[in-house]
Design a protein around this motif. Structure first.
Motif, short mmCIF file in Angstrom:
data_model
loop_
_atom_site.label_atom_id
_atom_site.label_comp_id
_atom_site.label_asym_id
_atom_site.label_seq_id
_atom_site.Cartn_x
_atom_site.Cartn_y
_atom_site.Cartn_z
N THR A 186 0.84 -0.95 -0.32
CA THR A 186 0.18 -0.35 -0.35
C THR A 186 1.13 1.73 -0.08
OG1 THR A 186 -1.74 -1.48 1.03
CG2 THR A 186 -2.53 1.15 1.35
N LEU B 120 -3.16 3.79 -2.87
CA LEU B 120 -2.75 2.42 -3.99
C LEU B 120 -2.69 1.30 -3.56
CD1 LEU B 120 -3.62 2.53 -7.31
CD2 LEU B 120 -0.78 2.46 -7.28
N LEU C 229 -1.42 -2.25 -4.56
CA LEU C 229 -0.68 -3.47 -5.74
C LEU C 229 -0.56 -4.47 -5.12
CD1 LEU C 229 2.68 -0.66 -6.30
CD2 LEU C 229 0.61 -0.81 -7.17
N ILE D 276 1.60 -7.39 -7.03
CA ILE D 276 3.30 -7.77 -8.53
C ILE D 276 3.74 -8.69 -7.92
CG2 ILE D 276 5.45 -6.95 -8.87
CD1 ILE D 276 4.69 -4.49 -7.24
N TRP E 239 -5.53 -10.17 -6.82
CA TRP E 239 -6.00 -8.74 -6.57
C TRP E 239 -7.58 -9.18 -6.27
CZ3 TRP E 239 -4.97 -4.16 -6.21
CH2 TRP E 239 -6.09 -2.87 -6.75
#
Length: 85
Positions: free
Chosen positions: A9, A19, A21, A23, A36
């Motif tokens: 975050t 935001l 993320l 990855i 996600w």
């Protein structure tokens, strides 16, 4: 080899989360999407890691993950994934 997920975050100077993320070190897009989705539905980071790895195991990502994945020295697929919290 399972993908490695990084959940972060990003913080603005005032400490407000901006935001989340996801990855992935590999190009396993379905696994990233599953991670996600877990975050978007209110799941924890641990839930997201589990969902992403489980999806990759189901999809048998690049033939090295999940059923029929790369075997150990005994010819068995043993530790495919491990999560430590």
């Amino acid at each position: 080899m399972l993908p490695i997920f990084l959940f972060q975050t990003l913080l603005f100077p005032l400490g407000h989360a901006a935001l989340p993320l996801v990855i992935n070190t590999w190009s396993f897009k379905d696994a990233t999407a599953a991670a996600w989705s877990a975050l978007q539905s209110g799941g924890s980071v641990l839930d997201a890691v589990e969902e992403g790895c489980a999806r990759c195991e189901m999809d048998q990502c690049d033939g090295t993950v999940g059923y029929g994945g790369s075997p150990d020295e005994s010819g068995e697929t043993t530790l495919d994934a491990m999560i430590m919290n």
